[in-house]
Every structure is written in C-alpha cells, then in structure tokens.
Design a protein around this motif. Structure first.
Motif, PDB file in Angstrom:
ATOM      1  N   MET A   1       3.390   0.830   2.853  1.00  0.00           N
ATOM      2  CA  MET A   1       4.699   1.331   2.420  1.00  0.00           C
ATOM      3  C   MET A   1       4.965   2.679   3.100  1.00  0.00           C
ATOM      4  SD  MET A   1       3.947   0.221  -1.529  1.00  0.00           S
ATOM      5  CE  MET A   1       5.245   1.189  -2.292  1.00  0.00           C
ATOM      6  N   GLU A   2       5.150   2.647   4.433  1.00  0.00           N
ATOM      7  CA  GLU A   2       5.313   3.893   5.178  1.00  0.00           C
ATOM      8  C   GLU A   2       6.791   4.288   5.207  1.00  0.00           C
ATOM      9  OE1 GLU A   2       3.417   5.991   9.102  1.00  0.00           O
ATOM     10  OE2 GLU A   2       4.593   4.173   9.390  1.00  0.00           O
TER      11      GLU A   2
ATOM     12  N   HIS B   1      10.396  -0.009  12.393  1.00  0.00           N
ATOM     13  CA  HIS B   1      10.518   0.315  13.808  1.00  0.00           C
ATOM     14  C   HIS B   1      11.099  -0.854  14.599  1.00  0.00           C
ATOM     15  CE1 HIS B   1       8.701   4.232  13.777  1.00  0.00           C
ATOM     16  NE2 HIS B   1       7.573   3.799  13.262  1.00  0.00           N
ATOM     17  N   GLN B   2      10.619  -2.053  14.306  1.00  0.00           N
ATOM     18  CA  GLN B   2      11.043  -3.194  15.122  1.00  0.00           C
ATOM     19  C   GLN B   2      12.448  -3.665  14.787  1.00  0.00           C
ATOM     20  OE1 GLN B   2       8.262  -2.019  16.951  1.00  0.00           O
ATOM     21  NE2 GLN B   2       9.349  -3.712  17.912  1.00  0.00           N
ATOM     22  N   GLN B   3      12.941  -3.381  13.587  1.00  0.00           N
ATOM     23  CA  GLN B   3      14.343  -3.667  13.292  1.00  0.00           C
ATOM     24  C   GLN B   3      15.247  -2.818  14.182  1.00  0.00           C
ATOM     25  OE1 GLN B   3      16.071  -5.784  11.863  1.00  0.00           O
ATOM     26  NE2 GLN B   3      18.003  -4.918  11.151  1.00  0.00           N
ATOM     27  N   ILE B   4      14.885  -1.562  14.370  1.00  0.00           N
ATOM     28  CA  ILE B   4      15.668  -0.658  15.214  1.00  0.00           C
ATOM     29  C   ILE B   4      15.492  -1.014  16.690  1.00  0.00           C
ATOM     30  CG2 ILE B   4      15.921   1.743  15.965  1.00  0.00           C
ATOM     31  CD1 ILE B   4      14.918   2.521  13.121  1.00  0.00           C
ATOM     32  N   GLN B   5      14.269  -1.281  17.077  1.00  0.00           N
ATOM     33  CA  GLN B   5      13.956  -1.470  18.496  1.00  0.00           C
ATOM     34  C   GLN B   5      14.428  -2.805  19.042  1.00  0.00           C
ATOM     35  OE1 GLN B   5      12.485   0.903  20.406  1.00  0.00           O
ATOM     36  NE2 GLN B   5      12.728  -0.384  22.221  1.00  0.00           N
TER      37      GLN B   5
ATOM     38  N   ALA C   1      -2.428  -7.743  12.729  1.00  0.00           N
ATOM     39  CA  ALA C   1      -3.460  -7.525  11.712  1.00  0.00           C
ATOM     40  C   ALA C   1      -2.967  -6.690  10.546  1.00  0.00           C
ATOM     41  CB  ALA C   1      -4.684  -6.844  12.329  1.00  0.00           C
ATOM     42  N   TYR C   2      -1.769  -6.113  10.669  1.00  0.00           N
ATOM     43  CA  TYR C   2      -1.314  -5.160   9.655  1.00  0.00           C
ATOM     44  C   TYR C   2       0.201  -5.066   9.748  1.00  0.00           C
ATOM     45  CZ  TYR C   2      -2.078  -0.979   6.664  1.00  0.00           C
ATOM     46  OH  TYR C   2      -2.116  -0.086   5.628  1.00  0.00           O
ATOM     47  N   PHE C   3       0.845  -4.873   8.592  1.00  0.00           N
ATOM     48  CA  PHE C   3       2.291  -4.645   8.546  1.00  0.00           C
ATOM     49  C   PHE C   3       2.575  -3.299   7.886  1.00  0.00           C
ATOM     50  CE2 PHE C   3       2.248  -9.277   8.830  1.00  0.00           C
ATOM     51  CZ  PHE C   3       3.308  -9.532   9.699  1.00  0.00           C
ATOM     52  N   GLN C   4       3.670  -2.678   8.291  1.00  0.00           N
ATOM     53  CA  GLN C   4       4.239  -1.554   7.551  1.00  0.00           C
ATOM     54  C   GLN C   4       5.729  -1.811   7.374  1.00  0.00           C
ATOM     55  OE1 GLN C   4       2.895   1.903   9.850  1.00  0.00           O
ATOM     56  NE2 GLN C   4       1.377   2.366   8.272  1.00  0.00           N
TER      57      GLN C   4
ATOM     58  N   ALA D   1       0.829  -1.209   0.000  1.00  0.00           N
ATOM     59  CA  ALA D   1       0.000   0.000   0.000  1.00  0.00           C
ATOM     60  C   ALA D   1       0.863   1.258   0.000  1.00  0.00           C
ATOM     61  CB  ALA D   1      -0.917   0.004   1.227  1.00  0.00           C
ATOM     62  N   PRO D   2       0.999   1.918  -1.146  1.00  0.00           N
ATOM     63  CA  PRO D   2       1.690   3.217  -1.181  1.00  0.00           C
ATOM     64  C   PRO D   2       0.852   4.297  -0.496  1.00  0.00           C
ATOM     65  CG  PRO D   2       1.458   2.230  -3.386  1.00  0.00           C
ATOM     66  CD  PRO D   2       0.539   1.500  -2.472  1.00  0.00           C
ATOM     67  N   HIS D   3       1.421   5.500  -0.401  1.00  0.00           N
ATOM     68  CA  HIS D   3       0.713   6.642   0.160  1.00  0.00           C
ATOM     69  C   HIS D   3       0.804   7.810  -0.820  1.00  0.00           C
ATOM     70  CE1 HIS D   3       4.636   8.422   1.140  1.00  0.00           C
ATOM     71  NE2 HIS D   3       4.977   7.236   1.604  1.00  0.00           N
TER      72      HIS D   3
END
Length: 309
Positions: free
Chosen positions: A284-285, A226-230, A246-249, A46-48
C-alpha cells in the motif's frame, strides 16, 4: 506523493522508534476493535508506518498490531535498511507473533538525478553490490523475502541499449549474492511524471531485463499507480508480464492515495490478480486522502470495498 515524500515522512517517524510499547494503544484497543472489526482480506495488503498513526500512535509495534487487528496480513517499509538492528528485531518479533509477512524495503541508495547502474561505472556498481550484501543481513533480521531495486537515472551520453547491458550485468552480479539466501530483488519501473529521467519506466522493459538476467532472485515489482500513468492497459500488461512479477504496489491516480479515490478500478484489478493465484504481497505505497482518524478509517473501508469481489 513520490517515494522521496515517503522517505521524509518515515525518517521523521523513525526518530521515535526506540520507544517501547506505551499504554496508549493498549488502553484503546478494546474500543477500536468494536469500531474496526477484524477482517481477513483475500490478498495480502501491506500498509506502511504512518498510515495508521492517528489511531495507533508513533510506536512501530503499536502500529503493526493495529494493522494486524484490522485484517492486514503484511507490512512493507522502504526505510527498514536505515533503522537500528534493535528496532528491526522488535518489528520482526511483532510480525512473527501476528503472522504478518514482511514485504519490501529499499535495498540500496537510489540515484534520482545521475546515472547509477546505467552508465557502467565500476565504482558505482561495486557500491551497489556492497549495499545488496548489507541488505541481505537486514532481510534475514526481519524475515524479508523481497527488496526493491531501482537502476537509477539515464545516462544521456549513452545509447539506451548500452545502458540496458550495463544494468543487466549489474543485476546478474547482485543475483549471485541473493540466490543462496532465497531473496528476491524486485525491479520497480517508475512513471515519467513523478520520476522524470529514470531508466526503468515500463513493464515490457522490466520484463525484458528480468528475462535477460534469468535468475529467481531478479523479478518485477508491478506498481499499479506508476504503470497507470506510464502505460495504462493494466490488466493486459499484468497478464503479459505475469511470470516475472513477484510483488505488487498500489495507489490510485490522480493523487496517489487509497483505492476508490481515483480512476483505477481496483476491484477488477484485485479480482484479476487473485484469480491468477497470487499469494504474495500487495504493498500500500500511497498516502491517505483524508487526514487523521477519519482518513485512516477511510483507508480500511476502501480496501474492504475493493477486496469485495
């Protein structure tokens, strides 16, 4: 690039959202199709808005059509709640006509530097719940199933366990609002580097809260950037949290740009998500690593490469 940067960019773009479909995209579409053949991806990326503006122009309808023409089957928009009802309706019609799934939008005001749901302030909780009610109407208008919720900043005067209880109680109340409509709020843990001081930061913490709320309307948004960094350990943490996701970014690290520009092996991560039977949206955030049309083509190619498993 943090969420506030996305917000600023989208607000600037929204000034032009009242425009009808201009002839720029339509006149170039034939040529673009030859350069960018339609491809159906295995996952619903999903692009923005703004991601393909150099090709499609500023009109959101043109941008949605460009996304669909290039194989993207979903769309997300953090700022959808702030757009006019007429613009929301135009975008909803376009998505329906192009068989695109509406992804997340941000459901409420996020408190970046002061406690929101964490402190137990009843007035702030009521404000949050009222905004959830308002977001239900937005979700209906644009056929959205998911909305993003961020509990806010830590309350430095309270033990984390008390804060956790405050957050859970607020989310239970929000779930009561959402459940009758079949809408899911997805809780997004944010990394310590881009968003220091946010209460929700790790996938196990989010998993625990979702289990405590115990509602089909309260699930996890696993943002791989976020979770790669965290916390890293991406695939095992996705596996461990699977029944509440329920959702990935996505976004690569460092840089928060398209896959293939950083250290994350997105081909393997996407392959794992696909193998689990995930049929939801992968937002795709992230930004584009290269400006202009060249950068937009690079984004499309990056997803083709990462989706080729």
């Amino acid at each position: 690039m943090d969420r506030r940067s996305f917000v600023k960019k989208n607000i600037a773009a929204s000034a032009l959202l009242g425009l009808g479909v201009n002839g720029i995209y339509a006149s170039e579409l034939g040529n673009l199709k030859h350069k960018l053949p339609t491809k159906n991806f295995k996952l619903n990326y999903a692009p923005h808005l703004g991601m393909f503006e150099a090709h499609a122009g500023s009109d959101p309808v043109n941008q949605l059509n460009f996304m669909a023409d290039n194989g993207f089957s979903a769309f997300e928009d953090n700022e959808m709640r702030s757009r006019s009802a007429s613009v929301q309706e135009k975008m909803a019609v376009t998505m329906s006509n192009r068989n695109m799934t509406m992804g997340v939008f941000v459901a409420h005001d996020i408190y970046w530097t002061k406690p929101n749901l964490t402190g137990g302030d009843i007035a702030l909780r009521d404000e949050f719940l009222k905004q959830i009610e308002q977001s239900v109407e937005v979700a209906k208008r644009v056929n959205a199933k998911w909305m993003t919720v961020v509990p806010g900043y830590v309350d430095k005067r309270k033990n984390m366990q008390y804060q956790t209880v405050n957050v859970i109680e607020s989310l239970k109340r929000a779930s009561e609002i959402l459940e009758p409509h079949g809408i899911i709020m997805v809780l997004e843990p944010l990394n310590f580097r881009d968003h220091p001081g946010q209460f929700l930061s790790e996938s196990p913490q989010c998993y625990q809260i979702c289990k405590a709320v115990n509602s089909p309307s309260c699930k996890m948004l696993f943002d791989i950037y976020h979770q790669q960094i965290q916390e890293g350990n991406l695939i095992p943490n996705i596996e461990a949290s699977w029944d509440e996701i329920a959702y990935f970014q996505v976004g690569d690290n460092p840089g928060r740009n398209e896959p293939t520009t950083g250290e994350i092996n997105y081909k393997n991560v996407f392959k794992f998500i696909h193998s689990k039977g995930f049929n939801g949206v992968v937002g795709m955030e992230h930004g584009n690593s290269i400006d202009g049309k060249e950068g937009e083509l690079a984004v499309i190619e990056a997803y083709k490469k990462s989706d080729n498993f």
